[in-house]
Design an enzyme around this catalytic site. Structure first.
Site, PDB file in Angstrom:
ATOM      1  N   ASP A 328     -50.462 -21.249  66.761  1.00 36.00           N
ATOM      2  CA  ASP A 328     -49.158 -20.644  66.537  1.00 36.00           C
ATOM      3  C   ASP A 328     -49.007 -19.517  67.556  1.00 36.00           C
ATOM      4  O   ASP A 328     -49.940 -18.751  67.767  1.00 36.00           O
ATOM      5  CB  ASP A 328     -49.126 -20.075  65.103  1.00 36.00           C
ATOM      6  CG  ASP A 328     -47.715 -19.832  64.603  1.00 36.00           C
ATOM      7  OD1 ASP A 328     -46.915 -19.270  65.364  1.00 36.00           O
ATOM      8  OD2 ASP A 328     -47.430 -20.201  63.453  1.00 36.00           O
ATOM      9  N   ARG A 330     -46.180 -17.430  67.505  1.00 36.18           N
ATOM     10  CA  ARG A 330     -45.019 -16.637  67.116  1.00 36.18           C
ATOM     11  C   ARG A 330     -45.304 -15.148  67.011  1.00 36.18           C
ATOM     12  O   ARG A 330     -44.437 -14.336  67.197  1.00 36.18           O
ATOM     13  CB  ARG A 330     -44.453 -17.141  65.788  1.00 36.18           C
ATOM     14  CG  ARG A 330     -43.676 -18.393  65.960  1.00 36.18           C
ATOM     15  CD  ARG A 330     -43.201 -18.912  64.645  1.00 36.18           C
ATOM     16  NE  ARG A 330     -44.293 -19.412  63.843  1.00 36.18           N
ATOM     17  CZ  ARG A 330     -44.136 -19.915  62.622  1.00 36.18           C
ATOM     18  NH1 ARG A 330     -42.946 -19.956  62.090  1.00 36.18           N
ATOM     19  NH2 ARG A 330     -45.162 -20.375  61.946  1.00 36.18           N
TER      20      ARG A 330
END
Ligand SMILES: [Zn+2]
Length: 417
Positions: A328, A330
């Site tokens: 991930d 983000r």
């Protein structure tokens, strides 16, 4: 009207101070006068007090428009009647340099806050715009027809339009604060940003006096259901979701993930909350495909569906990591800034199961009451792989997390019918 294409001329490097006239920025100062305006103009080089330019990723389109002769590089925005429809702040969080490092809290009110500087000829542009809208979603109309929602003419019309205040926010990074959030030195952050963008902004490494960077990335949009001033009142029930963009599901209804169903469920919760006398908030961040982008995301989908044994929940994170190098990208460290811009101190109902989001919000000093998960019946069959993998990885869920054998047996659709 056609505009002349720019004539060839010498290139003006931004990597050296341009002379006199740049106004200082004192990030986190209590008043706009002390803080100073963000000036990212490309026309009056000596006025620039930031690295990069306005409009995030669209700055490149602006350059194309200039190159094509469609836009005069001297164009200055006429800001008549563009002021926010609703007043946001100022809140005490605005002058806490630790709370907000990735947006300009004064970005919506530059016309008022920096009227003198504008009159003196500085090209100061809003980095935030606040307006009103009616949003019409088939899921909300369905909820209205099934009796889960009711029209009140204030938050929701008979026709199923939700009346919102929305704000678009461009990123404005104060580099010392951003480095602090990510636990690295400012020098390392500047160097890596410079190197990993192919040397796009030399001032990152040559102009340590410029502390503010307008990065060429997407920002975020907030949708507010109810009175925006209530967001800052911890006694008014706040229902909130922080959502990361997923174009495939959010817009096109792809069923491999729960993004759109979760988003529309959150909107339903926000409408109900606002109708109970509370206020609702959806913050939508342009972090497509866990900020890996859609190309990487689609590659991962293929890798998942073609792997030996098919698309199973136990391999969900491994496949992303194989293609992208991380699970991930983000990084929720900057996400709470927008909540502090809105004055939020307490979220009564957080419509999210993400531990990363929860930890980032709580860690930034905002109290969180209940967490609201997506109802089971809203999860598309093919998205069960993602949901079970996330629950096993520690995402919030009201029931027990799936065990190893359940993960192996949670299987998605194959690529071919
Ligand atoms: Zn999605």
């Amino acid at each position: 009207m056609s505009v002349e294409a720019p004539a060839p001329r010498h290139i003006r490097l931004t990597s050296h101070a341009g002379g006199y006239g740049a106004l200082p920025i004192q990030w986190g100062a209590a008043t706009p006068a002390e803080r100073g305006p963000v000036v990212g103009t490309t026309t009056q080089r000596s006025h620039r007090n930031v690295i990069g330019t306005h409009s995030g990723s669209y700055s490149v389109y602006r350059a194309l428009a200039v190159a094509a002769g469609a836009l005069s590089r001297q164009h200055k925005a006429d800001l008549t009647n563009t002021a926010p429809t609703d007043e946001i702040g100022p809140y005490p969080q605005w002058s806490d340099p630790g709370r907000i490092v990735s947006l300009d809290p004064w970005g919506a009110v530059v016309s008022q806050a920096f009227a003198a500087e504008l009159a003196a000829g500085y090209d100061i542009r809003p980095t935030i715009a606040v307006t009103k809208a009616h949003v019409v979603l088939p899921e909300v109309i369905d909820a209205l027809q099934k009796g889960r929602l009711r029209a009140d003419g204030r938050i929701l019309t008979e026709g199923g339009a939700a009346m919102v205040t929305k704000a678009a926010i461009e990123p404005v990074w104060w580099l010392p604060g951003v480095a602090d959030r990510f636990g690295c030195t400012e020098a390392d952050l500047r160097r890596v940003l410079f190197e990993e963008t192919g040397g796009m902004y030399p001032e990152l490494v040559t102009r340590s006096d410029l502390e503010v960077f307008l990065p060429p990335i997407g920002g975020q949009t907030v949708y507010i259901f109810g009175n925006p001033r209530d967001l800052a009142n911890p006694d008014v029930e706040l229902t909130a979701r922080v959502h990361d963009e997923c174009n495939g599901s959010d817009v096109f209804g792809s069923d491999i993930c729960t993004c759109r169903p979760y988003l529309t469920h959150a909107i339903e919760e926000c409408i109900q909350g606002a109708q109970r006398g509370g206020v609702g908030l959806v913050s939508y961040s342009r972090k497509e495909g866990r900020a890996l982008g859609e190309v990487t995301k689609f590659l991962v989908y293929n890798a998942r569906k073609r792997q030996a044994g098919g698309d199973t929940a136990d391999q969900y994170f491994a496949r992303t990591e194989c293609v992208a190098g991380v699970q991930d990208m983000r990084f929720q460290e900057l996400m709470p800034d927008v909540l502090h811009w809105l004055g939020v101190r307490r979220i009564h109902r957080l419509v999210s199961m993400s531990n990363m989001k929860y930890d980032a919000i709580a860690g930034s000093g905002i109290e969180i009451g209940r967490r609201v998960n997506i109802p089971d019946e809203l999860i598309p069959a093919d998205a069960r792989v993602e949901m079970n993998a996330k629950m096993a990885a520690g995402y919030f869920s009201p029931g027990p997390a799936p065990d190893a054998s359940e993960l192996k047996n949670t299987r998605g659709r194959r690529l071919e019918p």
